[in-house]
Design a protein around this motif. Structure first.
Motif, PDB file in Angstrom:
ATOM      1  N   VAL A 152       0.838  -1.199   0.000  1.00  0.00           N
ATOM      2  CA  VAL A 152       0.000   0.000   0.000  1.00  0.00           C
ATOM      3  C   VAL A 152       0.873   1.249   0.000  1.00  0.00           C
ATOM      4  O   VAL A 152       2.055   1.201   0.337  1.00  0.00           O
ATOM      5  CB  VAL A 152      -0.960   0.031   1.217  1.00  0.00           C
ATOM      6  N   LEU A 153       0.271   2.340  -0.370  1.00  0.00           N
ATOM      7  CA  LEU A 153       0.900   3.652  -0.273  1.00  0.00           C
ATOM      8  C   LEU A 153       0.170   4.407   0.827  1.00  0.00           C
ATOM      9  O   LEU A 153      -1.050   4.596   0.747  1.00  0.00           O
ATOM     10  CB  LEU A 153       0.810   4.404  -1.600  1.00  0.00           C
ATOM     11  N   VAL A 154       0.890   4.779   1.866  1.00  0.00           N
ATOM     12  CA  VAL A 154       0.294   5.473   3.007  1.00  0.00           C
ATOM     13  C   VAL A 154       0.671   6.940   2.926  1.00  0.00           C
ATOM     14  O   VAL A 154       1.850   7.287   2.901  1.00  0.00           O
ATOM     15  CB  VAL A 154       0.777   4.859   4.341  1.00  0.00           C
ATOM     16  N   THR A 155      -0.341   7.795   2.856  1.00  0.00           N
ATOM     17  CA  THR A 155      -0.101   9.233   2.786  1.00  0.00           C
ATOM     18  C   THR A 155      -0.301   9.861   4.153  1.00  0.00           C
ATOM     19  O   THR A 155      -1.133   9.414   4.945  1.00  0.00           O
ATOM     20  CB  THR A 155      -1.031   9.926   1.770  1.00  0.00           C
ATOM     21  N   THR A 156       0.489  10.910   4.404  1.00  0.00           N
ATOM     22  CA  THR A 156       0.388  11.677   5.637  1.00  0.00           C
ATOM     23  C   THR A 156       0.483  13.154   5.289  1.00  0.00           C
ATOM     24  O   THR A 156       0.918  13.526   4.191  1.00  0.00           O
ATOM     25  CB  THR A 156       1.526  11.322   6.624  1.00  0.00           C
ATOM     26  N   SER A 157       0.089  13.978   6.234  1.00  0.00           N
ATOM     27  CA  SER A 157       0.262  15.419   6.104  1.00  0.00           C
ATOM     28  C   SER A 157       0.508  15.979   7.491  1.00  0.00           C
ATOM     29  O   SER A 157      -0.226  15.665   8.430  1.00  0.00           O
ATOM     30  CB  SER A 157      -0.968  16.079   5.497  1.00  0.00           C
ATOM     31  N   ASP A 158       1.554  16.799   7.609  1.00  0.00           N
ATOM     32  CA  ASP A 158       1.816  17.418   8.910  1.00  0.00           C
ATOM     33  C   ASP A 158       1.232  18.821   8.983  1.00  0.00           C
ATOM     34  O   ASP A 158       1.508  19.573   9.890  1.00  0.00           O
ATOM     35  CB  ASP A 158       3.319  17.436   9.212  1.00  0.00           C
ATOM     36  N   GLY A 159       0.407  19.172   7.996  1.00  0.00           N
ATOM     37  CA  GLY A 159      -0.192  20.499   7.931  1.00  0.00           C
ATOM     38  C   GLY A 159       0.530  21.402   6.960  1.00  0.00           C
ATOM     39  O   GLY A 159      -0.076  22.274   6.354  1.00  0.00           O
ATOM     40  N   ASP A 160       1.831  21.185   6.807  1.00  0.00           N
ATOM     41  CA  ASP A 160       2.632  21.967   5.859  1.00  0.00           C
ATOM     42  C   ASP A 160       3.052  21.151   4.648  1.00  0.00           C
ATOM     43  O   ASP A 160       3.204  21.682   3.556  1.00  0.00           O
ATOM     44  CB  ASP A 160       3.906  22.503   6.542  1.00  0.00           C
ATOM     45  N   ARG A 161       3.263  19.863   4.872  1.00  0.00           N
ATOM     46  CA  ARG A 161       3.840  19.035   3.827  1.00  0.00           C
ATOM     47  C   ARG A 161       3.150  17.677   3.778  1.00  0.00           C
ATOM     48  O   ARG A 161       2.943  17.033   4.796  1.00  0.00           O
ATOM     49  CB  ARG A 161       5.320  18.854   4.125  1.00  0.00           C
ATOM     50  N   ASP A 162       2.812  17.255   2.563  1.00  0.00           N
ATOM     51  CA  ASP A 162       2.240  15.928   2.341  1.00  0.00           C
ATOM     52  C   ASP A 162       3.368  14.971   1.991  1.00  0.00           C
ATOM     53  O   ASP A 162       4.362  15.366   1.376  1.00  0.00           O
ATOM     54  CB  ASP A 162       1.235  15.957   1.184  1.00  0.00           C
ATOM     55  N   ASN A 163       3.201  13.721   2.375  1.00  0.00           N
ATOM     56  CA  ASN A 163       4.197  12.716   2.037  1.00  0.00           C
ATOM     57  C   ASN A 163       3.497  11.395   1.788  1.00  0.00           C
ATOM     58  O   ASN A 163       2.334  11.205   2.125  1.00  0.00           O
ATOM     59  CB  ASN A 163       5.241  12.581   3.156  1.00  0.00           C
TER      60      ASN A 163
END
Length: 180
Positions: free
Chosen positions: A19-30
C-alpha cells in the motif's frame, strides 16, 4: 521437500497488499510504501507496520491520521521508487507524478492513480513490533483504474500480482457481515 533458510519464512507468508500510506503534517504531504499490512477483523480495523526509520512516521504519530491507498499492480515500479527515497528531501508526489485528491475526513491526501483509498485514524500503536492499528473511517474506489490486480511483496525484492478471482460468496454468505 528440502531445507530452506529460516530467513525465507516471510517469503512464504508475507501479509496483505503493498500500500501507499499518505500523511500530512499540515505543511507538507508525504507518501510511503508499506508492504506489511493486514486486516484484523470485520470492524474496519487494519494494521500497518512502520517506525521511525520512515520519514512519514513522525507526521502519522503526531496527527494520528493517514490515507491507505491501494495501488494497482501496474504501479509496481512507482511503488518501489517511492519506497527507495525519503520524503525528508524528496517531494514524492511531484517526483512520481502522483495526483493528490483531498480526503473528506482526514488531512492526508488520497492518490488519484490508486484503485482505492481508505481514510484512517490511529487507534493504537504497539511500539515493540511497530504495529500501527488504524480504524478505517471512509473508503473510496476509483473505477477509472482498469488494472484491478493487487500487488503483494514477497519480501525479497520480488512481487506477485493477484490473478484469477474465485467467487465463493454464496457459500460463505452466513459468515459475511451485512454490506460486505
Amino acid at each position: 521437500m528440502k531445507e530452506a533458510a529460516v530467513e525465507r519464512a516471510l517469503t512464504f507468508i508475507e501479509p496483505g497488499p503493498v500500500v501507499l500510506v499518505t500523511t500530512s503534517d499540515g505543511d507538507r504531504d508525504n507518501v510511503m510504501t508499506i508492504s506489511w499490512t493486514m486486516a484484523i477483523d470485520f470492524d474496519q480495523l487494519i494494521v500497518i507496520t512502520t517506525g521511525s526509520w520512515n520519514y512519514s512516521f513522525g507526521a502519522l504519530m503526531r496527527t494520528g491520521e493517514c490515507c491507505v491507498c491501494i495501488p494497482p499492480a501496474g504501479m509496481a515500479r512507482t511503488v518501489v521508487g517511492i519506497g527507495m527515497v525519503s520524503g525528508e528531501d524528496t517531494d514524492k508526489f511531484s517526483e512520481f507524478g502522483l495526483t493528490k485528491i483531498r480526503a473528506k475526513i482526514v488531512g492526508a491526501p488520497m492518490i488519484g492513480e490508486c484503485m482505492s483509498c481508505l481514510e484512517c485514524r490511529v487507534v493504537d500503536y504497539i511500539e515493540k513490533y511497530g504495529f500501527i492499528v488504524l480504524k478505517v473511517l471512509r473508503v473510496v474506489e476509483n473505477e477509472d483504474v482498469k488494472d484491478r490486480r493487487i500487488l503483494h511483496a514477497v519480501g525479497d525484492g520480488t512481487f506477485f500480482a493477484d490473478g484469477e478471482r474465485i467467487n465463493l460468496r454464496e457459500e460463505m454468505r452466513a459468515k459475511l457481515p451485512p454490506r460486505l
